[in-house]
Design a protein around this motif. Structure first.
Motif, PDB file in Angstrom:
ATOM      1  N   LEU A 156      20.477 -15.847 -36.211  1.00  0.00           N
ATOM      2  CA  LEU A 156      19.184 -15.192 -35.982  1.00  0.00           C
ATOM      3  C   LEU A 156      18.131 -16.180 -35.493  1.00  0.00           C
ATOM      4  O   LEU A 156      17.158 -15.806 -34.850  1.00  0.00           O
ATOM      5  N   ASP A 185      17.067 -19.544 -33.267  1.00  0.00           N
ATOM      6  CA  ASP A 185      17.502 -20.338 -32.120  1.00  0.00           C
ATOM      7  C   ASP A 185      17.937 -21.734 -32.540  1.00  0.00           C
ATOM      8  O   ASP A 185      18.778 -22.354 -31.897  1.00  0.00           O
ATOM      9  N   GLN A 214      12.877 -13.596 -37.900  1.00  0.00           N
ATOM     10  CA  GLN A 214      12.037 -12.488 -37.446  1.00  0.00           C
ATOM     11  C   GLN A 214      11.410 -11.823 -38.670  1.00  0.00           C
ATOM     12  O   GLN A 214      12.102 -11.503 -39.626  1.00  0.00           O
ATOM     13  N   ASN A 245       9.865  -8.928 -38.735  1.00  0.00           N
ATOM     14  CA  ASN A 245       9.937  -7.464 -38.683  1.00  0.00           C
ATOM     15  C   ASN A 245       8.603  -6.828 -39.091  1.00  0.00           C
ATOM     16  O   ASN A 245       8.571  -5.812 -39.772  1.00  0.00           O
ATOM     17  N   THR A 277       6.439  -3.952 -35.787  1.00  0.00           N
ATOM     18  CA  THR A 277       7.588  -3.534 -34.982  1.00  0.00           C
ATOM     19  C   THR A 277       7.757  -2.018 -35.028  1.00  0.00           C
ATOM     20  O   THR A 277       8.765  -1.487 -34.552  1.00  0.00           O
ATOM     21  N   ASP A 326      15.449  -0.490 -38.647  1.00  0.00           N
ATOM     22  CA  ASP A 326      16.276  -1.702 -38.733  1.00  0.00           C
ATOM     23  C   ASP A 326      16.445  -2.146 -40.187  1.00  0.00           C
ATOM     24  O   ASP A 326      17.548  -2.500 -40.621  1.00  0.00           O
ATOM     25  N   PRO A 353      17.442  -9.104 -34.258  1.00  0.00           N
ATOM     26  CA  PRO A 353      18.652  -8.825 -33.457  1.00  0.00           C
ATOM     27  C   PRO A 353      19.691  -8.209 -34.394  1.00  0.00           C
ATOM     28  O   PRO A 353      20.399  -8.930 -35.109  1.00  0.00           O
ATOM     29  N   ASP A 356      22.543  -6.583 -34.143  1.00  0.00           N
ATOM     30  CA  ASP A 356      23.986  -6.834 -34.029  1.00  0.00           C
ATOM     31  C   ASP A 356      24.345  -8.149 -34.720  1.00  0.00           C
ATOM     32  O   ASP A 356      25.339  -8.243 -35.443  1.00  0.00           O
ATOM     33  N   THR A 357      23.509  -9.148 -34.488  1.00  0.00           N
ATOM     34  CA  THR A 357      23.739 -10.461 -35.096  1.00  0.00           C
ATOM     35  C   THR A 357      23.658 -10.367 -36.613  1.00  0.00           C
ATOM     36  O   THR A 357      24.499 -10.908 -37.336  1.00  0.00           O
TER      37      THR A 357
END
Lengths: 427, 427
Positions: free
Chosen positions: A45, A47, A101, A103, A106, A113, A145, A147-148
């Motif tokens: 999640l 970088d 993140q 959240n 959003t 999510d 993200p 899916d991650t």
């Protein structure tokens, strides 16, 4: 156990201090109490490639209490925590924490999510969805993200272990410099009781990583209302008595789980004393890790009408930019301290003020005393040179009357480094 | 006068804006209104040898309104102002201002010094002592060198002149970088009316020089209660809507004198509009002169339930360290702005939030919009490069609903220079 029995004839504050001394620090963190499991992994999640997904699982029968940000603009995950805690009557078992993140801001998607993540985890843990909570910390306005995150759930659950506290404490960090975990043990009623904790936040000061998260665990059973009331009192005197820059996050949360054989009523006070020690230790660790900080600032206020009012003064002094820059400049500037105290909105008699900086008394009866300015400045410099969270605390003591209320607050100095970090940070 | 008559069919805010346009800036400051005299001299109270003693004398029949620091720890001179204003029923004529020593935390002696100074000046001006006020600004806890001050009174009174406004504005400064004075003129009811003003304070941010002082003068007569009520409304939307670092001084004071032929009731609203323009101009000058500031920050909040609540949000945003450092870093960080707004303690619907930075819209319906990040950053840099108090204002506009309340607040960016100044300043 003689100590516990004896102290009940003492004043409430002496009791609390005597009870606190029952607890001794032990290795570990949030998974130190019996039956608690934790995990922390790198799901991808962030970088940076650092760990970013954590899980805390309490044993069956756990009760969970929560305290959340008072900000009107709060993240979807906070709404979900509040809803789920209500739906399960405080019987939550697990909390998932993602870093990277926040959240927050959003919208509808953020809420969905959060819900989806808790549903997916509930399935894997075979728990009702309302027993699963989620906390997020990181950049505001950017969706998780999903899916991650979802792909990370299987390895996360697999990694669960009663030695996973440290991994969890690492995976919830954002821009913190150090991990923050702590554990305590005491003998209460003939059995060993443990309290564990972890936290993140280098102040509530980070641009889009503004979150303070705290987690406490305990291996005794406590009735849910008593546990929630206890957490509120503890948080008011720890996380809520700490300030780095006065900015409150959209995501601030503190969750406390208790699970185990019911603790006898007579030991609840001792339990609360331990919980307070753990929470204060974590709060101090957050303040000390404040961006650009070179020391911990501890303000003790006495002689006020009530404890709440005393804490308000203490926190106002801790939060004053002028006090914080004076500490950074190692300047024993009593004028800034007393001026800040006067603005806390708490009545006291300015002519009664006495003030100490460490061992140096700077004021009496509302007026400055002659004092050794160099020695007072050296006191602060020595604290800055002290070792991390051991003897690097600049202590201010302010007595403002003869009321019975007292309170403490924690903060840190304000350095040019703080400004550079926050001005140069680019969204 | 058509404009004034016409606008009363408009909304209160349109009225106020139309009435404000009646006033045009003129040269001069606090002695610009008819009959007012001022002076500023170097008495020797400051080590720097800069001017340090000022006097403002209102003509006979003047009424005086005052607003003072809400800090509990307030200077002796503030106590004296409050007492004297009460004793003379708001009919004060003169105010003496010394810079160099704040006369705060000086105990009984501080009070006696203030009294002695006002008595000595009253004798020279042949006024009852209760018509003479005194304001002090400078180092806390250090007594005023009374011999020096008293020796300065004769030359000060001799220097009184209707062109002395600029000298007075210079003599009240402590660590300010620039003088702050302003004057306006309008035709009301067929006669020329003038408003003058001066102020000091580069924020309330100075270590032991923490004071914001504001003075307004006007050459029309106003009934004393109406004048006091008018000043309160004006200060709430000007000096009290300004923040540099959240630290409130022990000495903050604003005094307003009105003296002249009684103004007709129907023009009071126009007078108030002018007073507000003058006070806002001075408040902006103080914020812009905030230590280390590179620009003025103006936050406009709309759509709130009431004006008071709107100002509270605006001031919270202006006071947020994270917003201030973001502006300093020219970072269009909408997350920090909306997070700060959420902590103002004012209810609004986060899903209704819209946000602009200058001409750039950053949020709508509570969620971030795509925007040209470089252009938004350039907007801030251009403001910083703009000329002083003309086009160096970074404007933030926040709409949080459809309420009718709106409000503005002013502040400045937070630079590493601020920290260095305040950390390196040694008492």
């Amino acid at each position: 156990m003689a100590l516990v029995e004896d102290v009940f004839s003492l004043s409430p504050k002496a009791v609390s201090s005597a009870l606190a001394s029952l607890w001794r620090p032990i290795q570990g963190g949030v998974s130190a109490p019996l039956g608690f499991q934790a995990a922390g992994i790198t799901a991808g999640l962030k970088d940076s490639g650092k760990p970013d997904l954590a899980l805390l699982l309490a044993p069956e029968g756990a009760v969970c209490a929560g305290m959340f940000t008072t900000s009107l603009v709060r993240a979807a995950c906070v709404d979900l925590c509040v809803d789920h805690l209500q739906a399960c009557g405080g019987k939550a078992r697990a909390v998932l924490i993602n870093s990277g993140q926040a959240n927050a801001c959003t919208g509808e998607r953020g809420w969905l999510d959060s819900l989806r993540a808790s549903q997916a985890l509930a399935g894997r843990l075979e728990l009702p969805v309302e027993q699963v909570l989620i906390c997020s910390t990181g950049v505001i306005g950017v969706p998780i993200p999903m899916d991650t995150l979802l792909a990370g759930l299987d390895p996360l659950v697999e990694a669960l272990s009663d030695e996973g506290g440290a991994e969890a404490a690492g995976a919830i960090l954002t821009t913190d410099l150090v991990e923050k975990q702590f554990a305590l043990e005491a003998e209460l009623g003939g059995r060993s009781v443990r309290i564990g904790g972890m936290a993140k936040g280098s102040g509530m000061i980070h641009p889009d990583m503004a979150t303070m998260l705290g987690y406490l665990s305990c291996d005794v059973g406590v009735e849910v209302d008593a546990w929630q009331a206890m957490l509120k009192r503890v948080v008011d005197c720890s996380f809520n008595a700490m300030t780095v820059d006065g900015d409150t996050s959209t995501n601030d949360s503190c969750l406390a789980f208790a699970a185990g054989e019911l603790l006898e009523q007579e030991h609840l006070q001792a339990l609360e004393a331990g919980l307070l020690v753990a929470a204060q230790q974590l709060a101090k660790a957050i303040a000390r890790d404040g961006e650009g900080a070179t020391c911990l600032l501890e303000v003790q206020v006495e002689g006020v009408v009530g404890d709440v009012e005393a804490r308000r003064i203490a926190r106002t002094v801790c939060g004053s930019s002028l006090v914080k820059t004076a500490v950074h400049g190692r300047d024993p500037n009593w004028g800034r301290i007393v001026a800040a105290a006067g603005c806390a909105g708490v009545p006291f008699d300015p002519a009664a003020v006495a003030l100490w900086l460490g061992p140096h008394q700077l004021m009496e009866f509302g007026e400055p005393l002659p004092f050794d300015r160099l020695a007072a400045s050296r006191y602060m410099q020595e604290r800055v040179d002290g070792s991390y969270l051991c003897d690097d605390t600049v202590q201010i003591r302010l007595v403002v009357g003869d009321g019975s209320g007292d309170g403490m607050a924690w903060g840190c100095d304000l350095s040019d480094q703080y400004v550079r970090i926050n001005a140069d940070y680019t969204t």
